[in-house]
Design a protein around this motif. Structure first.
Motif, PDB file in Angstrom:
ATOM      1  N   LEU A 155     -65.426  77.669   0.108  1.00 10.49           N
ATOM      2  CA  LEU A 155     -64.015  78.026   0.133  1.00 10.49           C
ATOM      3  C   LEU A 155     -63.137  76.787  -0.049  1.00 10.49           C
ATOM      4  N   ALA A 156     -63.537  75.685   0.531  1.00  7.73           N
ATOM      5  CA  ALA A 156     -62.785  74.435   0.384  1.00  7.73           C
ATOM      6  C   ALA A 156     -62.746  73.994  -1.072  1.00  7.73           C
ATOM      7  N   ASP A 157     -63.862  74.130  -1.770  1.00  5.74           N
ATOM      8  CA  ASP A 157     -63.894  73.762  -3.196  1.00  5.74           C
ATOM      9  C   ASP A 157     -62.944  74.635  -4.009  1.00  5.74           C
ATOM     10  N   LEU A 158     -62.935  75.924  -3.717  1.00 13.62           N
ATOM     11  CA  LEU A 158     -62.025  76.841  -4.408  1.00 13.62           C
ATOM     12  C   LEU A 158     -60.565  76.457  -4.160  1.00 13.62           C
ATOM     13  N   LEU A 160     -54.123  60.940   5.592  1.00 17.85           N
ATOM     14  CA  LEU A 160     -53.580  62.014   6.425  1.00 17.85           C
ATOM     15  C   LEU A 160     -54.594  63.138   6.583  1.00 17.85           C
ATOM     16  N   GLU A 161     -55.232  63.549   5.496  1.00 22.07           N
ATOM     17  CA  GLU A 161     -56.224  64.622   5.578  1.00 22.07           C
ATOM     18  C   GLU A 161     -57.362  64.231   6.510  1.00 22.07           C
ATOM     19  N   SER A 162     -57.766  62.956   6.459  1.00 22.80           N
ATOM     20  CA  SER A 162     -58.831  62.472   7.338  1.00 22.80           C
ATOM     21  C   SER A 162     -58.392  62.501   8.803  1.00 22.80           C
ATOM     22  N   ARG A 163     -57.143  62.101   9.066  1.00 20.54           N
ATOM     23  CA  ARG A 163     -56.629  62.104  10.442  1.00 20.54           C
ATOM     24  C   ARG A 163     -56.516  63.536  10.983  1.00 20.54           C
ATOM     25  N   LEU A 164     -56.132  64.465  10.120  1.00 19.93           N
ATOM     26  CA  LEU A 164     -56.022  65.862  10.534  1.00 19.93           C
ATOM     27  C   LEU A 164     -57.403  66.461  10.796  1.00 19.93           C
ATOM     28  N   GLN A 165     -58.395  66.021  10.037  1.00 15.13           N
ATOM     29  CA  GLN A 165     -59.775  66.447  10.296  1.00 15.13           C
ATOM     30  C   GLN A 165     -60.211  65.995  11.686  1.00 15.13           C
ATOM     31  N   GLU A 166     -59.935  64.737  12.002  1.00 14.77           N
ATOM     32  CA  GLU A 166     -60.296  64.190  13.304  1.00 14.77           C
ATOM     33  C   GLU A 166     -59.568  64.935  14.428  1.00 14.77           C
ATOM     34  N   TYR A 167     -58.317  65.254  14.205  1.00 16.89           N
ATOM     35  CA  TYR A 167     -57.505  65.875  15.246  1.00 16.89           C
ATOM     36  C   TYR A 167     -57.963  67.295  15.559  1.00 16.89           C
ATOM     37  N   THR A 168     -58.267  68.056  14.516  1.00 15.51           N
ATOM     38  CA  THR A 168     -58.626  69.475  14.703  1.00 15.51           C
ATOM     39  C   THR A 168     -60.124  69.710  14.805  1.00 15.51           C
ATOM     40  N   LYS A 169     -60.919  68.711  14.412  1.00 11.06           N
ATOM     41  CA  LYS A 169     -62.383  68.843  14.359  1.00 11.06           C
ATOM     42  C   LYS A 169     -62.812  69.902  13.335  1.00 11.06           C
ATOM     43  N   VAL A 170     -62.009  70.059  12.279  1.00  8.95           N
ATOM     44  CA  VAL A 170     -62.338  70.971  11.182  1.00  8.95           C
ATOM     45  C   VAL A 170     -62.885  70.152  10.018  1.00  8.95           C
ATOM     46  N   LYS A 171     -63.879  70.680   9.328  1.00  6.34           N
ATOM     47  CA  LYS A 171     -64.610  69.919   8.320  1.00  6.34           C
ATOM     48  C   LYS A 171     -63.766  69.558   7.097  1.00  6.34           C
ATOM     49  N   HIS A 172     -62.967  70.510   6.610  1.00  6.46           N
ATOM     50  CA  HIS A 172     -62.179  70.285   5.396  1.00  6.46           C
ATOM     51  C   HIS A 172     -60.694  70.490   5.678  1.00  6.46           C
ATOM     52  N   VAL A 173     -59.874  69.541   5.263  1.00  2.49           N
ATOM     53  CA  VAL A 173     -58.420  69.676   5.318  1.00  2.49           C
ATOM     54  C   VAL A 173     -57.873  69.366   3.932  1.00  2.49           C
ATOM     55  N   ALA A 209     -55.457  74.575  17.745  1.00  2.08           N
ATOM     56  CA  ALA A 209     -54.880  75.464  16.739  1.00  2.08           C
ATOM     57  C   ALA A 209     -55.168  74.869  15.359  1.00  2.08           C
ATOM     58  N   ALA A 210     -55.341  75.748  14.381  1.00  2.00           N
ATOM     59  CA  ALA A 210     -55.760  75.417  13.006  1.00  2.00           C
ATOM     60  C   ALA A 210     -57.269  75.280  12.891  1.00  2.00           C
ATOM     61  N   SER A 211     -57.994  75.641  13.967  1.00  4.77           N
ATOM     62  CA  SER A 211     -59.458  75.611  13.882  1.00  4.77           C
ATOM     63  C   SER A 211     -60.066  76.975  14.179  1.00  4.77           C
ATOM     64  N   PHE A 212     -59.209  78.008  14.270  1.00  9.73           N
ATOM     65  CA  PHE A 212     -59.697  79.358  14.566  1.00  9.73           C
ATOM     66  C   PHE A 212     -59.866  80.167  13.282  1.00  9.73           C
ATOM     67  N   CYS A 231     -42.600  67.009   8.393  1.00  6.63           N
ATOM     68  CA  CYS A 231     -42.265  65.895   7.501  1.00  6.63           C
ATOM     69  C   CYS A 231     -40.768  65.940   7.198  1.00  6.63           C
ATOM     70  N   TYR A 232     -40.331  65.248   6.137  1.00  3.41           N
ATOM     71  CA  TYR A 232     -38.914  65.232   5.767  1.00  3.41           C
ATOM     72  C   TYR A 232     -38.687  65.999   4.469  1.00  3.41           C
ATOM     73  N   GLY A 233     -39.303  67.166   4.408  1.00  5.31           N
ATOM     74  CA  GLY A 233     -39.202  68.044   3.255  1.00  5.31           C
ATOM     75  C   GLY A 233     -40.152  69.197   3.484  1.00  5.31           C
ATOM     76  N   ASP A 234     -40.689  69.759   2.416  1.00  2.39           N
ATOM     77  CA  ASP A 234     -41.703  70.804   2.561  1.00  2.39           C
ATOM     78  C   ASP A 234     -43.091  70.197   2.484  1.00  2.39           C
ATOM     79  N   GLY A 235     -44.016  70.826   3.176  1.00  2.00           N
ATOM     80  CA  GLY A 235     -45.403  70.385   3.142  1.00  2.00           C
ATOM     81  C   GLY A 235     -46.262  71.324   3.960  1.00  2.00           C
ATOM     82  N   GLY A 236     -47.557  71.302   3.719  1.00  2.00           N
ATOM     83  CA  GLY A 236     -48.466  72.159   4.466  1.00  2.00           C
ATOM     84  C   GLY A 236     -49.883  71.656   4.369  1.00  2.00           C
ATOM     85  N   ALA A 237     -50.788  72.327   5.077  1.00  2.00           N
ATOM     86  CA  ALA A 237     -52.203  71.963   5.018  1.00  2.00           C
ATOM     87  C   ALA A 237     -53.058  73.190   5.304  1.00  2.00           C
TER      88      ALA A 237
END
Length: 376
Positions: free
Chosen positions: A209-212, A39-52, A176-179, A195-201
């Motif tokens: 910052l990603a490492d932190l 999922l994190e990889s797919r979201l990276q592809e979708y937003t073109k952001v380096k770290h998800v 959105a999510a890349s600004f 999703c079918y509960g709580d979740g975020g990214a």
């Protein structure tokens, strides 16, 4: 009629979800399974952001990056008051102080002009140090990130994009999510991608910052699982929620297109009756909500009552702006005219059913009910 129809959506993804769930039941990696990484990889592809980095909720997705900034009470973070409470709450949870900014009447989003006024006022009249901005993409429409970032850069502030409602939207193709310096989104079930509960990214191009963030979201762990190098949270997206989101991502763009068709149908029928939402040139909304403005609170209350009497679901976001909430109203002093647009919006807006599975006859029924209530 559903305000958001998750039943019809599930009928489309049911086979995919059940098949993938069986795989999770077999491998038993219910926390941080391979589906989370996918999922994190797919979201990276979708937003073109380096770290998800996925996490347990949209609120955590806001709070964790702020924790990485090591905020103290003297760090002022500017945030719109006309938004869901979590946008401001996350600042307080991370140790900082929220300073509320007014909204633009047309877009509902943060007013960049008032943002600069609030920064200057904070510098001149308080002991707070302007440190950051949370720019919220409200109701699906990305904020004016170009102007907000211009102001933030002028005063050396970080920008955290709250894309909880805006995910799927874009400005001239930039998602959105890349600004800003970092972004957060929510996968709460009612969101455009839920999703079918709580979740975020959390999204960022900043390696350090990603490492932190990766450390903070798992108890502040270091290289060794049991070497905790900082205070963190237990905030991981579970594998079964990742399965749901992967299935929904496959139909996400198609659903977004249909949401825009629904919004167009609403606007065609309501533009002569109410003040309809606008989408500026170059912007694309994900239409988390279709929100209109009545002339005043009395008219809004009349319309809402009439729709509910016909079993048409309708919601009011947000009748109590954050600066007037019990949690903040006694702690933060706000001059009466400082958030006047925000307060007008809170007393006049209401939201109609919005999802990709609304039929044309349902939209007509809703709009006819609005017309009759106004004429009455």
């Amino acid at each position: 009629m559903q305000f958001i129809d998750l039943h019809k959506q599930y009928d489309r993804i049911k086979e995919d979800v059940q098949k993938s769930m069986e795989q999770v039941y077999r491998h038993k990696r219910f926390i941080m399974g391979e589906e989370v990484c996918e999922l994190e990889s797919r979201l990276q592809e979708y937003t073109k952001v380096k770290h998800v980095i996925t996490c347990a909720s949209g609120t955590d997705a806001l709070t964790i990056p702020l924790m990485a900034k090591n905020l103290t009470r003297k760090n002022a973070v500017f945030v719109p008051s006309f938004t869901f409470f979590a946008s401001a709450e996350s600042i307080t949870l991370a140790g900082g102080t929220p300073v509320f900014v007014d909204s633009e009447w047309d877009t509902f989003n943060m007013d960049p002009v008032d943002l600069e006024k609030k920064i200057l006022s904070t510098q001149q009249t308080t002991d707070l140090e302007p440190s950051g901005v949370i720019a919220v993409d409200l109701f699906g429409l990305p904020a004016d990130h170009k102007e907000i970032c211009k102001v933030a850069d002028k005063y050396n502030l970080f920008v955290l994009e709250d894309a909880a409602q805006g995910f799927g939207g874009n400005i001239e193709g930039k998602k959105a999510a890349s600004f800003g310096n970092i972004a957060a989104t929510s996968f709460f079930p009612a969101k455009p991608l839920g999703c079918y509960g709580d979740g975020g990214a959390i999204f960022t191009d900043d390696d350090q910052l990603a490492d932190l963030i990766r450390s903070i979201h798992i108890h502040g762990q270091g290289v060794d699982k049991y070497d905790n190098v900082r205070i963190g949270l237990n905030s991981r997206l579970d594998t079964m929620q990742a399965v749901i989101l992967l299935a929904k991502l496959k139909i996400f763009d198609e659903e977004l297109e249909r949401r825009n068709e629904v919004a167009d149908l609403y606007s065609q029928q309501l533009e002569d009756l109410l003040e309809i939402p606008i989408v500026p040139n170059g912007y694309h909304s994900s239409w988390a909500q279709y929100t209109v403005k009545a002339e005043n609170q009395d008219q809004r209350d009349t319309i809402v009552k009439a729709l509910k009497s016909q079993d048409i679901p309708v919601m009011i976001y947000y009748s109590v702006p954050a600066h007037k909430s019990t949690a903040y109203s006694k702690k933060i002093k706000v001059e009466n005219d400082n958030l006047r647009i925000c307060e007008r919006l809170s007393s006049t807006v209401f939201s109609l059913p919005m999802h990709p599975y609304l039929e044309k006859h349902e939209i007509t029924k809703i709009c006819d009910a609005v017309k009759k209530s106004i004429k009455a």
